[in-house]
Design a protein around this motif. Structure first.
Motif, PDB file in Angstrom:
ATOM      1  N   LEU A 188       2.420  -8.605 -10.005  1.00  0.00           N
ATOM      2  CA  LEU A 188       1.638  -9.622 -10.701  1.00  0.00           C
ATOM      3  C   LEU A 188       0.534 -10.239  -9.843  1.00  0.00           C
ATOM      4  CD1 LEU A 188       4.566 -11.191 -12.727  1.00  0.00           C
ATOM      5  CD2 LEU A 188       2.674  -9.813 -13.613  1.00  0.00           C
ATOM      6  N   ALA A 189       0.339  -9.679  -8.672  1.00  0.00           N
ATOM      7  CA  ALA A 189      -0.823  -9.995  -7.825  1.00  0.00           C
ATOM      8  C   ALA A 189      -1.056  -8.768  -6.970  1.00  0.00           C
ATOM      9  CB  ALA A 189      -0.571 -11.231  -6.960  1.00  0.00           C
ATOM     10  N   PRO A 190      -2.303  -8.443  -6.658  1.00  0.00           N
ATOM     11  CA  PRO A 190      -2.558  -7.234  -5.853  1.00  0.00           C
ATOM     12  C   PRO A 190      -1.832  -7.296  -4.514  1.00  0.00           C
ATOM     13  CG  PRO A 190      -4.598  -8.084  -6.802  1.00  0.00           C
ATOM     14  CD  PRO A 190      -3.553  -9.123  -7.049  1.00  0.00           C
ATOM     15  N   LEU A 191      -1.215  -6.199  -4.139  1.00  0.00           N
ATOM     16  CA  LEU A 191      -0.552  -6.147  -2.848  1.00  0.00           C
ATOM     17  C   LEU A 191      -1.590  -6.048  -1.733  1.00  0.00           C
ATOM     18  CD1 LEU A 191       2.447  -3.733  -3.552  1.00  0.00           C
ATOM     19  CD2 LEU A 191       2.342  -6.221  -3.753  1.00  0.00           C
ATOM     20  N   PRO A 192      -1.266  -6.581  -0.557  1.00  0.00           N
ATOM     21  CA  PRO A 192      -2.199  -6.446   0.566  1.00  0.00           C
ATOM     22  C   PRO A 192      -2.511  -4.976   0.823  1.00  0.00           C
ATOM     23  CG  PRO A 192      -0.407  -7.953   1.097  1.00  0.00           C
ATOM     24  CD  PRO A 192      -0.039  -7.299  -0.190  1.00  0.00           C
ATOM     25  N   GLY A 193      -3.743  -4.711   1.192  1.00  0.00           N
ATOM     26  CA  GLY A 193      -4.131  -3.339   1.463  1.00  0.00           C
ATOM     27  C   GLY A 193      -4.549  -2.563   0.239  1.00  0.00           C
ATOM     28  N   TRP A 194      -4.444  -3.162  -0.949  1.00  0.00           N
ATOM     29  CA  TRP A 194      -4.837  -2.471  -2.170  1.00  0.00           C
ATOM     30  C   TRP A 194      -6.322  -2.620  -2.463  1.00  0.00           C
ATOM     31  CZ3 TRP A 194      -1.001  -2.349  -6.841  1.00  0.00           C
ATOM     32  CH2 TRP A 194       0.172  -1.677  -6.447  1.00  0.00           C
ATOM     33  N   GLY A 195      -6.991  -3.517  -1.761  1.00  0.00           N
ATOM     34  CA  GLY A 195      -8.427  -3.666  -1.963  1.00  0.00           C
ATOM     35  C   GLY A 195      -8.787  -4.342  -3.269  1.00  0.00           C
TER      36      GLY A 195
ATOM     37  N   GLU B 236      14.569  -6.040  -6.245  1.00  0.00           N
ATOM     38  CA  GLU B 236      13.155  -5.672  -6.176  1.00  0.00           C
ATOM     39  C   GLU B 236      12.707  -5.521  -4.734  1.00  0.00           C
ATOM     40  OE1 GLU B 236      10.526  -4.121  -7.038  1.00  0.00           O
ATOM     41  OE2 GLU B 236      10.244  -5.272  -8.906  1.00  0.00           O
ATOM     42  N   ARG B 237      11.697  -4.679  -4.511  1.00  0.00           N
ATOM     43  CA  ARG B 237      11.113  -4.555  -3.176  1.00  0.00           C
ATOM     44  C   ARG B 237      10.477  -5.890  -2.806  1.00  0.00           C
ATOM     45  NH1 ARG B 237       9.121   0.563  -5.286  1.00  0.00           N
ATOM     46  NH2 ARG B 237       6.956  -0.079  -5.083  1.00  0.00           N
ATOM     47  N   PRO B 238      10.653  -6.350  -1.566  1.00  0.00           N
ATOM     48  CA  PRO B 238      10.212  -7.705  -1.190  1.00  0.00           C
ATOM     49  C   PRO B 238       8.743  -7.964  -1.468  1.00  0.00           C
ATOM     50  CG  PRO B 238      11.627  -6.794   0.510  1.00  0.00           C
ATOM     51  CD  PRO B 238      11.378  -5.682  -0.466  1.00  0.00           C
ATOM     52  N   GLU B 239       7.862  -6.982  -1.187  1.00  0.00           N
ATOM     53  CA  GLU B 239       6.429  -7.210  -1.366  1.00  0.00           C
ATOM     54  C   GLU B 239       6.063  -7.418  -2.835  1.00  0.00           C
ATOM     55  OE1 GLU B 239       6.931  -2.638  -1.120  1.00  0.00           O
ATOM     56  OE2 GLU B 239       7.853  -4.467  -0.282  1.00  0.00           O
ATOM     57  N   ILE B 240       6.874  -6.865  -3.749  1.00  0.00           N
ATOM     58  CA  ILE B 240       6.639  -7.068  -5.176  1.00  0.00           C
ATOM     59  C   ILE B 240       7.284  -8.359  -5.637  1.00  0.00           C
ATOM     60  CG2 ILE B 240       7.067  -6.116  -7.486  1.00  0.00           C
ATOM     61  CD1 ILE B 240       6.939  -3.334  -6.261  1.00  0.00           C
TER      62      ILE B 240
ATOM     63  N   CYS C 243       3.276  -0.347   7.477  1.00  0.00           N
ATOM     64  CA  CYS C 243       3.328  -1.799   7.663  1.00  0.00           C
ATOM     65  C   CYS C 243       3.582  -2.446   6.307  1.00  0.00           C
ATOM     66  CB  CYS C 243       2.038  -2.299   8.290  1.00  0.00           C
ATOM     67  SG  CYS C 243       1.785  -1.652   9.966  1.00  0.00           S
ATOM     68  N   THR C 244       4.788  -2.965   6.134  1.00  0.00           N
ATOM     69  CA  THR C 244       5.212  -3.418   4.809  1.00  0.00           C
ATOM     70  C   THR C 244       4.409  -4.608   4.307  1.00  0.00           C
ATOM     71  OG1 THR C 244       6.974  -4.765   5.788  1.00  0.00           O
ATOM     72  CG2 THR C 244       7.539  -2.523   5.135  1.00  0.00           C
ATOM     73  N   ALA C 245       3.943  -5.472   5.211  1.00  0.00           N
ATOM     74  CA  ALA C 245       3.145  -6.618   4.765  1.00  0.00           C
ATOM     75  C   ALA C 245       1.778  -6.188   4.267  1.00  0.00           C
ATOM     76  CB  ALA C 245       2.995  -7.637   5.899  1.00  0.00           C
ATOM     77  N   ASN C 246       1.426  -4.926   4.500  1.00  0.00           N
ATOM     78  CA  ASN C 246       0.166  -4.394   3.982  1.00  0.00           C
ATOM     79  C   ASN C 246       0.379  -3.573   2.719  1.00  0.00           C
ATOM     80  OD1 ASN C 246      -2.693  -4.207   4.261  1.00  0.00           O
ATOM     81  ND2 ASN C 246      -2.478  -2.099   4.972  1.00  0.00           N
TER      82      ASN C 246
END
Length: 503
Positions: free
Chosen positions: A405-412, A440-444, A193-196
């Protein structure tokens, strides 16, 4: 006919699979939505002896009752632990395992090991010390984000998830999973799940690091799919998940190629750089310029997580050696560090390693301790937060290349100190040089744009250098004139802020 056995994660039961099960049945399959004991809404009491082994035995008994020839076990979050345990004991009955937005636990792993959020881990351990047979209270509506991204969940669905959630028996999270090895031979599909924060690109990068722990992800029997949603696709994208499940059974999906050629991070640096002497002390390498007297220094901070078993280690990767040698060729001391970001829970340890390395560098008589720059790359970008929030007087510049530059979802790490997007408010007029890649990868990319916006709002001294056709890790992937020009501009900008001679 294929039978799908659907096993939910912590605090939930078969009800979360309702729409997915209906879609499977409409398409002619059999679906079993499992609610395991202890999470069946029985007043919150775990019941005597309810642990991971209890749940494994329940699934084994269900598999024995299923008449269909093809049995597919689907596990979400915690559910993958009883799924793999049961599959290990009935491997001859299982045609495929599907991991829904969760890793692959191995023998000896408790479910707690795959919980990304450090606060959740500590809470479970604390409660287990008080009462090892107790329960973990169900999350409040604002706490679900700690278990995974809630992207795609409408407010009413999130409210229903909260209302129907029940306490989770602690022994299900703390008891180690025991496997004989039979499960390792079964075909497996991962739904990312990419949004995670998970994606095929991330899996390929981990396989490319060469650590033995990730080699199995490149086996021919392992496939992957991506869903553009958060951690609960059975609630946020049930139709899409049904489609993926049928495609998985058909043997479709992306296969990660085994690393037979040089992985991207070990390809040559994009520039020919004059070779300079290198000295190694512990985890720190100094690349020395041909200059008299104390010189400014640039400390290059790699990303990760990089598995502890990966070889070579990052300070010997061509990109980091190339950057450090380039800085040395222009009159500064280039510094590379092997910090210990081996897992997502180790950011604090990695931050301590960086601080220790900086002290060592500043104390070296060949370094001007009042002229130091820090250059963060990829996931190392989160480690910039401490230095942006309260820059010391000797810190003359912070640089970042394709950073997170901000924690990705699911990284805790949502509530952690490692949030450069927020920390930039404390940077004042500290020069910041950001190299941004267009591919760049969208989530980053989202985190980079949030940082640029936050920097503009607080008047930070941000310089952005764009590489429109550059990828994440472009220094060894995109050896183009535009890429080389971006590296030159970034280096000369950083060294200019340090007062180093760059002619």
């Amino acid at each position: 006919m294929t039978a799908f056995i659907l096993v939910a994660g912590a605090h939930t039961g078969g009800w979360v699979w309702r729409e997915v099960a209906a879609g499977l049945r409409e398409a002619g399959a059999r679906a079993y939505e499992v609610t395991l004991s202890g999470v069946d809404g029985g007043g919150g009491a775990a019941g005597p002896g309810v642990d991971l082994e209890t749940h494994i035995e329940e699934l084994v008994r269900l598999i024995d009752r299923v008449e269909e020839r093809d049995v597919v076990l689907v596990g979400h979050c915690y559910g993958i632990h009883p799924v793999r345990g049961a599959a290990d004991r009935r491997s001859e009955r299982i045609s495929r395992i599907v991991n829904v937005d969760v890793g692959i636990p191995e023998d000896g792993d408790p479910a707690l090991k795959l919980v990304p959020d450090q606060t959740n881990r500590e809470r479970v351990l604390s409660l287990a010390q008080e009462d090892s047979a107790g329960t973990l209270p169900a999350p409040a509506v604002e706490e679900w984000q700690r278990w995974g991204s809630v992207a795609g969940l409408p407010a009413e669905v999130l409210a229903r998830l909260t209302e129907q959630a029940v306490p989770q028996p602690l022994p299900t999270l703390t008891q180690p999973l025991r496997l004989s090895g039979a499960v390792a031979e079964l075909p497996t599909t991962g739904v990312l799940c990419t949004a995670n924060g998970s994606s095929i690109a991330v899996v390929e990068a981990m396989v490319g690091l060469g650590d033995p722990a990730f080699r199995r992800l490149a086996d021919p029997g392992v496939t992957f799919f991506e869903l553009d949603t958060g951690h609960w696709p059975m609630l946020s994208a049930p139709r899409e998940l049904v489609d993926v499940l049928f495609r998985a059974v058909a043997g479709k999906g992306h296969r990660v190629a085994a690393v037979r050629e040089q992985p991207t991070h070990l390809r040559p640096f994009l520039m020919d750089v004059e070779e300079r002497p290198r000295e190694r002390t512990g985890r720190v390498d100094l690349h020395l310029p041909d200059a008299d007297g104390p010189r400014p220094a640039v400390v290059f901070v790699h990303g990760g997580p990089v598995p502890a078993g990966a070889r070579p280690t990052p300070r010997d990767w061509p990109a980091f050696v190339g950057y450090a040698q380039y800085a040395a060729s222009l009159g500064a001391v280039g510094v590379t560090v092997d910090h210990r970001l081996h897992e997502l829970t180790a950011y604090a340890r990695a931050a301590d390693d960086i601080a220790e390395a900086i002290e060592l560098v500043r104390a070296d008589p060949r370094v001007d301790g009042d002229r130091v720059g820090l250059w963060f790359l990829s996931a190392g970008g989160l480690l910039a937060a401490d230095w942006l929030a309260a820059p010391p007087s000797w810190l003359r510049c912070v640089a970042a290349s394709y950073p997170i530059l901000a924690p990705l979802p699911g990284w805790g790490l949502a509530d952690s100190r490692f949030r450069p997007v927020a920390a930039v408010r404390g940077a004042g007029r500290l020069p910041i040089v950001l190299t941004r890649v267009g591919l760049e990868r969208p989530e980053i990319a989202v985190t980079v744009e949030e940082f640029v916006s936050a920097a503009a709002d607080c008047g930070a001294a941000l310089e952005v250098i764009d590489v429109p056709l550059g990828h994440h890790g472009f220094e060894t992937i995109d050896p183009t004139d535009a890429s080389r020009d971006a590296v030159r501009r970034a280096m000369r900008s950083v060294l200019g802020h340090l007062g180093a001679g760059t002619d």
